[in-house]
Design a protein around this motif. Structure first.
Motif, short mmCIF file in Angstrom:
data_model
loop_
_atom_site.label_atom_id
_atom_site.label_comp_id
_atom_site.label_asym_id
_atom_site.label_seq_id
_atom_site.Cartn_x
_atom_site.Cartn_y
_atom_site.Cartn_z
N ALA A 75 0.70 -1.15 0.01
CA ALA A 75 -0.16 -0.20 0.01
C ALA A 75 0.75 1.32 -0.04
N GLY A 76 1.88 1.39 0.74
CA GLY A 76 2.58 2.72 0.98
C GLY A 76 3.59 2.61 -0.38
N LYS A 77 4.15 1.41 -0.94
CA LYS A 77 4.94 1.58 -2.05
C LYS A 77 4.03 2.05 -3.25
N ALA A 78 2.82 1.58 -3.38
CA ALA A 78 2.03 1.81 -4.50
C ALA A 78 1.32 3.54 -4.36
N MET A 79 1.31 3.81 -3.34
CA MET A 79 1.06 5.12 -3.15
C MET A 79 1.90 6.14 -3.51
N THR A 80 3.25 5.79 -2.98
CA THR A 80 4.30 6.51 -3.28
C THR A 80 4.52 6.61 -4.76
N ASP A 81 4.27 5.67 -5.75
CA ASP A 81 4.55 5.70 -7.03
C ASP A 81 3.24 6.47 -7.58
N LEU A 96 3.59 2.44 -11.86
CA LEU A 96 2.21 1.86 -10.72
C LEU A 96 1.88 0.65 -10.88
N ALA A 97 2.21 0.22 -12.57
CA ALA A 97 1.43 -1.02 -12.82
C ALA A 97 1.87 -2.27 -12.01
N ARG A 98 3.25 -2.16 -11.61
CA ARG A 98 3.84 -3.39 -10.88
C ARG A 98 2.92 -3.61 -9.59
N TRP A 99 2.27 -2.62 -9.16
CA TRP A 99 1.62 -2.86 -7.97
C TRP A 99 0.16 -3.21 -8.10
N LEU A 100 -0.29 -3.13 -9.20
CA LEU A 100 -1.86 -3.13 -9.32
C LEU A 100 -2.46 -4.47 -9.98
N THR A 101 -3.76 -4.72 -9.69
CA THR A 101 -4.31 -5.82 -10.54
C THR A 101 -4.51 -5.61 -11.87
N PRO A 102 -4.56 -6.55 -12.66
CA PRO A 102 -4.94 -6.34 -14.17
C PRO A 102 -6.00 -5.13 -14.40
N GLN A 103 -7.03 -5.26 -13.58
CA GLN A 103 -8.24 -4.41 -13.88
C GLN A 103 -7.64 -2.93 -13.49
N ALA A 104 -6.87 -2.94 -12.43
CA ALA A 104 -6.71 -1.49 -12.21
C ALA A 104 -5.61 -1.17 -12.88
N THR A 105 -4.80 -2.13 -13.45
CA THR A 105 -3.69 -1.60 -14.57
C THR A 105 -4.47 -0.71 -15.53
N ALA A 106 -5.62 -1.31 -16.14
CA ALA A 106 -6.32 -1.00 -17.24
C ALA A 106 -6.93 0.08 -17.15
N SER A 119 1.35 14.76 -3.88
CA SER A 119 2.65 14.78 -4.42
C SER A 119 3.63 13.90 -3.26
N ARG A 120 3.24 13.50 -2.15
CA ARG A 120 3.86 12.61 -1.34
C ARG A 120 3.15 11.96 -0.17
N VAL A 121 3.74 10.83 0.30
CA VAL A 121 3.23 10.39 1.30
C VAL A 121 3.67 10.59 2.59
N PRO A 142 -1.74 8.16 4.66
CA PRO A 142 -1.66 9.61 4.73
C PRO A 142 -0.90 10.17 3.77
N THR A 143 -1.58 11.17 3.16
CA THR A 143 -0.67 12.05 1.97
C THR A 143 -0.68 13.61 2.21
N ASN A 144 0.03 14.35 1.56
CA ASN A 144 -0.16 15.71 1.75
C ASN A 144 -1.48 16.33 1.14
N ALA A 145 -2.34 15.28 0.50
CA ALA A 145 -3.48 15.95 0.09
C ALA A 145 -4.66 15.16 0.93
N GLY A 146 -4.36 14.62 2.25
CA GLY A 146 -5.27 14.08 2.72
C GLY A 146 -4.93 12.29 2.77
N THR A 147 -6.00 11.63 3.68
CA THR A 147 -5.65 10.25 3.52
C THR A 147 -6.30 9.47 2.52
N TYR A 148 -5.65 8.77 1.79
CA TYR A 148 -6.26 7.94 0.67
C TYR A 148 -6.57 6.34 1.26
N THR A 149 -7.35 5.87 0.45
CA THR A 149 -8.05 4.23 0.99
C THR A 149 -7.41 3.62 -0.17
N VAL A 150 -6.64 2.48 0.25
CA VAL A 150 -6.20 1.77 -0.88
C VAL A 150 -6.67 0.28 -0.81
#
Length: 171
Positions: A75-81, A96-106, A119-121, A142-150
Motif C-alpha cells: 500500500a505504501g509503495k503503490a501510493m508513493t508511485d 505504478l502497474a507493478r503494484w496493480l491488479t490487471p483491472q486496476a492497470t487498465a 505529491s507525497r506520502v 496519509p498524504t499531503n492531500a489527505g488520507t487515501y484509501t487503498v
C-alpha cells in the motif's frame, strides 16, 4: 413463371401450418409476495450467497503478521508511485502497474498524473483488517492531500498483494 408460383405455394403452406397467435390478454398480476424461481444457491461452507447471507470463511487464509506487513508495504509503495504528478505519463503508468491488479492497470493506464492532487506520502499505511476475509484489505495512507484509501487483493495466502483501487479523501 414456374419459380414464383412454387415459392408462393411453399409460403402459403408454411403459413397455413403455423400456429395462430394468442390474442388473449394476460391475467392481471395480483399483489402477492414474489416466489423464488429456483432453489437458493449456496456458497462456501453451504451458506447462502446474498442478500442476508453471511461472509464465507477465509478458506484456509488466516491473517498473520507477515500478511499484514506485506499489505502495509505494498500500500505504501503503490501510493508513493501514485503520488508523482510531475512524472511523465508512460513512466508513471509503468511504475505504478507493478503494484496493480490487471483491472486496476487498465483503469489507471489512462490517468494523466498531472491531474493527481497528491505529491507525497506523509506517514505509514494502516490496515482495516476483516478477519473473515483473507483475500482483501483496506489500507489508509496519509498524504499531503489527505488520507487515501487503498484496496488490496490477493489470490491466496502466499500470493502477492495487489492494489485494486486508490481512493482519494472524501473532502
Amino acid at each position: 413463371m414456374k419459380k414464383p408460383l412454387t415459392l408462393l405455394a411453399v409460403a402459403l403452406l408454411c403459413v397455413s401450418c403455423a400456429p395462430a397467435a394468442n390474442t388473449t390478454p394476460a391475467p392481471a398480476e395480483s399483489p402477492s409476495k414474489p416466489t423464488a424461481s429456483a432453489p437458493v444457491s449456496l456458497s462456501a461452507n453451504s451458506g447462502p450467497q446474498a442478500p442476508g447471507g453471511t461472509i464465507p470463511a477465509t478458506i484456509g487464509i488466516t491473517w498473520d503478521q507477515t500478511s499484514k506487513d506485506n499489505a502495509v508495504d505494498v500500500a505504501g509503495k503503490a501510493m508513493t508511485d501514485f503520488a508523482r504528478p510531475t512524472v511523465e505519463e508512460k513512466q508513471w503508468a509503468n511504475d505504478l502497474a507493478r503494484w496493480l491488479t490487471p483491472q486496476a492497470t487498465a483503469d489507471y493506464s489512462a490517468v494523466d498524473p498531472a491531474n493527481i492532487p497528491v505529491s507525497r506520502v506523509t506517514g505509514p499505511a494502516t490496515l482495516d483488517v476483516d478477519e473473515a476475509n483473507g483475500f482483501g484489505v483496506m489500507a489508509a495512507v496519509p498524504t499531503n492531500a489527505g488520507t487515501y484509501t487503498v484496496q488490496l487483493l490477493r489470490t491466496g495466502k502466499d500470493a502477492t498483494w495487489k492494489v485494486n483501487r486508490l481512493t482519494p479523501p472524501s473532502s
